[in-house]
Design a protein around this motif. Sequence first.
Motif, PDB file in Angstrom:
ATOM      1  N   VAL A  22       0.710  -1.579   0.376  1.00  0.00           N
ATOM      2  CA  VAL A  22       0.002  -0.111   0.400  1.00  0.00           C
ATOM      3  C   VAL A  22       1.192   1.015  -0.282  1.00  0.00           C
ATOM      4  O   VAL A  22       0.455   2.145   0.001  1.00  0.00           O
ATOM      5  CB  VAL A  22      -0.582   0.364   1.075  1.00  0.00           C
ATOM      6  N   LYS A  23       2.056   1.328   0.003  1.00  0.00           N
ATOM      7  CA  LYS A  23       3.165   2.018   0.689  1.00  0.00           C
ATOM      8  C   LYS A  23       3.724   2.976  -1.067  1.00  0.00           C
ATOM      9  O   LYS A  23       4.009   3.625  -1.311  1.00  0.00           O
ATOM     10  CB  LYS A  23       4.574   2.237   1.196  1.00  0.00           C
ATOM     11  N   THR A  24       2.666   1.715  -2.151  1.00  0.00           N
ATOM     12  CA  THR A  24       3.600   2.659  -3.666  1.00  0.00           C
ATOM     13  C   THR A  24       2.461   2.822  -4.304  1.00  0.00           C
ATOM     14  O   THR A  24       1.632   1.890  -4.404  1.00  0.00           O
ATOM     15  CB  THR A  24       4.459   1.231  -4.061  1.00  0.00           C
ATOM     16  N   ILE A  25       2.139   3.701  -5.283  1.00  0.00           N
ATOM     17  CA  ILE A  25       1.196   3.310  -6.294  1.00  0.00           C
ATOM     18  C   ILE A  25       1.976   3.234  -7.419  1.00  0.00           C
ATOM     19  O   ILE A  25       2.645   4.325  -8.091  1.00  0.00           O
ATOM     20  CB  ILE A  25       0.818   5.465  -6.221  1.00  0.00           C
ATOM     21  N   ARG A  26       1.823   2.648  -8.439  1.00  0.00           N
ATOM     22  CA  ARG A  26       1.360   2.663  -9.806  1.00  0.00           C
ATOM     23  C   ARG A  26       1.518   3.198 -10.796  1.00  0.00           C
ATOM     24  O   ARG A  26      -0.004   3.169 -10.925  1.00  0.00           O
ATOM     25  CB  ARG A  26       1.941   1.007  -9.869  1.00  0.00           C
ATOM     26  N   ARG A  27       2.024   4.608 -11.482  1.00  0.00           N
ATOM     27  CA  ARG A  27       1.469   5.229 -12.177  1.00  0.00           C
ATOM     28  C   ARG A  27       2.113   4.461 -14.137  1.00  0.00           C
ATOM     29  O   ARG A  27       2.880   4.991 -13.473  1.00  0.00           O
ATOM     30  CB  ARG A  27       1.279   6.333 -12.319  1.00  0.00           C
ATOM     31  N   ARG A  28       1.218   4.475 -14.376  1.00  0.00           N
ATOM     32  CA  ARG A  28       1.595   4.496 -16.813  1.00  0.00           C
ATOM     33  C   ARG A  28       1.575   5.586 -16.752  1.00  0.00           C
ATOM     34  O   ARG A  28       0.413   6.409 -16.323  1.00  0.00           O
ATOM     35  CB  ARG A  28       0.400   3.186 -17.303  1.00  0.00           C
ATOM     36  N   ARG A  29       2.482   6.115 -17.504  1.00  0.00           N
ATOM     37  CA  ARG A  29       2.768   7.387 -17.446  1.00  0.00           C
ATOM     38  C   ARG A  29       3.000   7.854 -19.239  1.00  0.00           C
ATOM     39  O   ARG A  29       3.637   6.429 -20.164  1.00  0.00           O
ATOM     40  CB  ARG A  29       3.544   8.645 -17.274  1.00  0.00           C
ATOM     41  N   GLU A  30       2.271   8.615 -20.337  1.00  0.00           N
ATOM     42  CA  GLU A  30       2.402   8.237 -21.101  1.00  0.00           C
ATOM     43  C   GLU A  30       3.171   9.882 -21.614  1.00  0.00           C
ATOM     44  O   GLU A  30       3.053  10.666 -20.831  1.00  0.00           O
ATOM     45  CB  GLU A  30       1.811   8.430 -22.069  1.00  0.00           C
ATOM     46  N   CYS A  31       4.339   9.899 -21.826  1.00  0.00           N
ATOM     47  CA  CYS A  31       5.315  11.101 -22.818  1.00  0.00           C
ATOM     48  C   CYS A  31       4.468  11.925 -23.631  1.00  0.00           C
ATOM     49  O   CYS A  31       4.130  11.802 -24.200  1.00  0.00           O
ATOM     50  CB  CYS A  31       6.053  10.851 -23.346  1.00  0.00           C
ATOM     51  N   LEU A  32       4.325  13.072 -23.300  1.00  0.00           N
ATOM     52  CA  LEU A  32       3.044  14.542 -23.599  1.00  0.00           C
ATOM     53  C   LEU A  32       4.205  14.656 -25.478  1.00  0.00           C
ATOM     54  O   LEU A  32       3.497  14.943 -26.744  1.00  0.00           O
ATOM     55  CB  LEU A  32       2.367  15.442 -23.515  1.00  0.00           C
ATOM     56  N   LYS A  33       5.689  14.009 -25.105  1.00  0.00           N
ATOM     57  CA  LYS A  33       6.579  14.657 -26.591  1.00  0.00           C
ATOM     58  C   LYS A  33       6.158  13.749 -27.232  1.00  0.00           C
ATOM     59  O   LYS A  33       6.402  13.958 -28.990  1.00  0.00           O
ATOM     60  CB  LYS A  33       7.607  15.648 -26.207  1.00  0.00           C
ATOM     61  N   CYS A  34       7.112  12.651 -27.168  1.00  0.00           N
ATOM     62  CA  CYS A  34       7.683  11.629 -27.956  1.00  0.00           C
ATOM     63  C   CYS A  34       6.612  10.623 -27.718  1.00  0.00           C
ATOM     64  O   CYS A  34       6.816   9.562 -28.867  1.00  0.00           O
ATOM     65  CB  CYS A  34       9.045  10.899 -27.390  1.00  0.00           C
ATOM     66  N   GLY A  35       5.242   9.955 -26.690  1.00  0.00           N
ATOM     67  CA  GLY A  35       4.218   9.503 -26.652  1.00  0.00           C
ATOM     68  C   GLY A  35       5.109   8.218 -26.755  1.00  0.00           C
ATOM     69  O   GLY A  35       3.899   7.316 -25.902  1.00  0.00           O
ATOM     70  N   ARG A  36       5.951   8.423 -25.483  1.00  0.00           N
ATOM     71  CA  ARG A  36       6.786   6.517 -25.273  1.00  0.00           C
ATOM     72  C   ARG A  36       5.872   6.208 -24.376  1.00  0.00           C
ATOM     73  O   ARG A  36       5.813   7.744 -23.331  1.00  0.00           O
ATOM     74  CB  ARG A  36       7.522   6.710 -25.162  1.00  0.00           C
ATOM     75  N   ARG A  37       5.298   5.395 -23.590  1.00  0.00           N
ATOM     76  CA  ARG A  37       5.136   5.272 -22.412  1.00  0.00           C
ATOM     77  C   ARG A  37       5.880   4.424 -21.104  1.00  0.00           C
ATOM     78  O   ARG A  37       7.107   3.560 -21.693  1.00  0.00           O
ATOM     79  CB  ARG A  37       3.727   3.789 -22.664  1.00  0.00           C
ATOM     80  N   PHE A  38       6.153   4.751 -20.066  1.00  0.00           N
ATOM     81  CA  PHE A  38       7.115   3.930 -18.426  1.00  0.00           C
ATOM     82  C   PHE A  38       5.581   3.784 -17.776  1.00  0.00           C
ATOM     83  O   PHE A  38       4.862   4.426 -17.460  1.00  0.00           O
ATOM     84  CB  PHE A  38       8.647   5.143 -18.469  1.00  0.00           C
ATOM     85  N   THR A  39       6.412   3.184 -16.937  1.00  0.00           N
ATOM     86  CA  THR A  39       5.487   2.929 -15.712  1.00  0.00           C
ATOM     87  C   THR A  39       6.041   3.874 -14.570  1.00  0.00           C
ATOM     88  O   THR A  39       7.592   4.001 -14.514  1.00  0.00           O
ATOM     89  CB  THR A  39       5.307   1.197 -14.919  1.00  0.00           C
ATOM     90  N   THR A  40       5.703   4.465 -13.438  1.00  0.00           N
ATOM     91  CA  THR A  40       6.318   4.878 -12.619  1.00  0.00           C
ATOM     92  C   THR A  40       6.188   4.063 -11.345  1.00  0.00           C
ATOM     93  O   THR A  40       5.113   4.024 -10.766  1.00  0.00           O
ATOM     94  CB  THR A  40       6.110   6.434 -12.074  1.00  0.00           C
TER      95      THR A  40
END
Length: 154
Positions: A22-40
């Motif tokens: 519960v101490k982490t939040i997983r976020r899937r993000r998308e870059c607004l410039k290159c459009g690639r996705r990554f997880t934080t």
Amino acid sequence: MICPFCEHRKTRVVDKREGNDVKTIRRRRECLKCGRRFTTFEKIETLDLLVIKKDGRREIFDRAKLRGGIIKSCEKRPVSAGDIEKIVDESEAELRKINASEILSKKIGEMVIKRLKKLDEISYIRFASVYRQFADLSDFEKELSKLSKGLKNK
Ligand SMILES: [Zn+2]
């Protein structure tokens, strides 16, 4: 949040869920410039730990700094941002489990090294040399020549 591919500063969250604890939040993000996705994986609680450096100085454990060191070692290597994040997460989880108030930086280095070694040998050697896991330069060179021989035989 900075894009790990192009370093653009604007990203959007495309998916959000709780991490393994519960101490982490997983976020899937998308870059607004290159459009690639990554997880934080964003930590709600920081790890309260002092790292003992080689010269005896202490500094507060810094997840971003650890990640930065790994990223540098993996430069131009086939190791993804997700792989790196996983190494940082697993090492941090291991540190939480030890539950100490202080730890030698070398120990943290070893946690990363054993995981990096399975992923990519070049990155592993680069990282290990930064953490001075090799007793001296000849050890380092031995490891390097072992590696280049291995590559030739492939
Ligand atoms: Zn980008």
